[in-house]
Write an enzyme that holds these catalytic residues in place. Sequence first.
Site, short mmCIF file in Angstrom:
data_model
loop_
_atom_site.label_atom_id
_atom_site.label_comp_id
_atom_site.label_asym_id
_atom_site.label_seq_id
_atom_site.Cartn_x
_atom_site.Cartn_y
_atom_site.Cartn_z
N TYR A 38 -0.67 8.75 -2.53
CA TYR A 38 -0.53 8.52 -3.97
C TYR A 38 -1.67 9.20 -4.75
O TYR A 38 -1.51 9.52 -5.92
CB TYR A 38 -0.61 7.03 -4.29
N GLY A 39 -2.80 9.34 -4.10
CA GLY A 39 -4.04 9.69 -4.80
C GLY A 39 -4.06 11.03 -5.49
O GLY A 39 -4.92 11.30 -6.32
N CYS A 98 -4.48 -1.43 -2.03
CA CYS A 98 -4.58 -0.01 -2.33
C CYS A 98 -5.41 0.15 -3.60
O CYS A 98 -5.02 -0.37 -4.65
CB CYS A 98 -3.17 0.55 -2.55
N ASN A 99 -6.53 0.83 -3.49
CA ASN A 99 -7.38 1.02 -4.66
C ASN A 99 -6.69 1.88 -5.71
O ASN A 99 -6.85 1.67 -6.92
CB ASN A 99 -8.68 1.71 -4.24
N ASP A 150 0.86 -1.20 0.00
CA ASP A 150 0.00 0.00 0.00
C ASP A 150 0.89 1.24 0.00
O ASP A 150 2.09 1.16 0.33
CB ASP A 150 -0.93 0.02 1.22
N SER A 151 0.29 2.37 -0.31
CA SER A 151 1.04 3.64 -0.27
C SER A 151 1.42 4.01 1.16
O SER A 151 2.27 4.86 1.36
CB SER A 151 0.18 4.76 -0.86
N CYS A 205 -11.09 3.46 -0.40
CA CYS A 205 -9.64 3.65 -0.19
C CYS A 205 -9.35 2.95 1.13
O CYS A 205 -10.10 3.12 2.11
CB CYS A 205 -9.32 5.13 -0.10
N THR A 206 -8.30 2.16 1.15
CA THR A 206 -8.08 1.32 2.34
C THR A 206 -7.75 2.16 3.59
O THR A 206 -7.97 1.71 4.71
CB THR A 206 -6.98 0.28 2.07
N HIS A 207 -7.24 3.36 3.39
CA HIS A 207 -7.02 4.24 4.55
C HIS A 207 -8.34 4.61 5.22
O HIS A 207 -8.41 4.71 6.45
CB HIS A 207 -6.33 5.54 4.11
N1 DGL Z 1 -4.77 3.38 0.46
C1 DGL Z 1 -4.90 3.87 -0.83
C2 DGL Z 1 -6.15 3.47 -1.56
O1 DGL Z 1 -6.75 2.47 -1.21
C3 DGL Z 1 -4.21 5.07 -1.33
C4 DGL Z 1 -4.22 6.32 -0.61
C5 DGL Z 1 -3.25 7.34 -1.14
O2 DGL Z 1 -2.06 7.12 -1.00
O3 DGL Z 1 -3.73 8.36 -1.68
O4 DGL Z 1 -6.55 4.10 -2.49
#
Ligand code: DGL
Length: 256
Positions: free
Chosen positions: A41-42, A72-73, A9-10, A180-182
């Site tokens: 990352y988004g 991570c989506n 994941d990011s 988003c997994t966060h």
């Molecule tokens: N956890 C991530 C997701 O599921 C990415 C979040 C990010 O880094 O912007 O999209």
Amino acid sequence: MDGSIGFFDSGVGGISVLNEARKLLPHEDFLYYGDNLNAPYGEKPLEEICALTQRGVAFLLQKRLKALVVACNTATSAHAETLRRELSIPIVAMEPALKPAHSLRKDGRVLVLATKATLALPKFRQLMALYGEGAQPVAGAGLVELVESGKFGASEADEAICALLEPFLGETIDAIVLGCTHYVFLRPRFEVLFPDVSIVDGNAGTARRLQSVLAQSNTLRPCGSGRTELFSSGGEPFLRLMHSLLAEKANEVRHG
Ligand code: DGL
């Protein structure tokens, strides 16, 4: 049966998926890599998300992996197809859980919260074409930073969530997708703020998919107590945060 399951994941978000996988597959060994140094990352351009994902996955591939979970989506939308072409191990990837949310819809809206990149990439457009009736995409600006900073107690989280969803508060909402997994770490706050709305995420489904992929390749471990190792590009402070977010503390090993 040999080898670990790599999680990428990011940042710390994928720990929410890892928690589900550890519950379902207690005999397996897990290696988790969070690219905290480069999160979020988004908001980044596609090429950069792809390059960072490639690098993080390459780190995990130095170990002996029997499967990879792109937890991570955003990384999935940007780079999962390339990884599938390049790697010979099974890859389990993620997408916003719009399909299950669609089946919960009555006559209100389905709010789909995800990163700006996830919502902009073709994979999401394909998902919307199939299950997007009544769905409203919402870019969750600021939520990843909140979780990465570990400061997501009620006051900070509630303020950020209400600011994002404010435009829809007068409407009937049937479901909110945490794409988003966060965001899954903010789930308890969504449940308090929207007690009559179904809150949907893809984590348990991803863990079940991993289980079935391992079963298909005959690599499920039938016994033994699994270990979890955590790695972060951001070093010790993020390892501590990851550790605090792990639901079950037994058997994990920490690394830098
Ligand atoms: N956890 C991530 C997701 O599921 C990415 C979040 C990010 O880094 O912007 O999209």
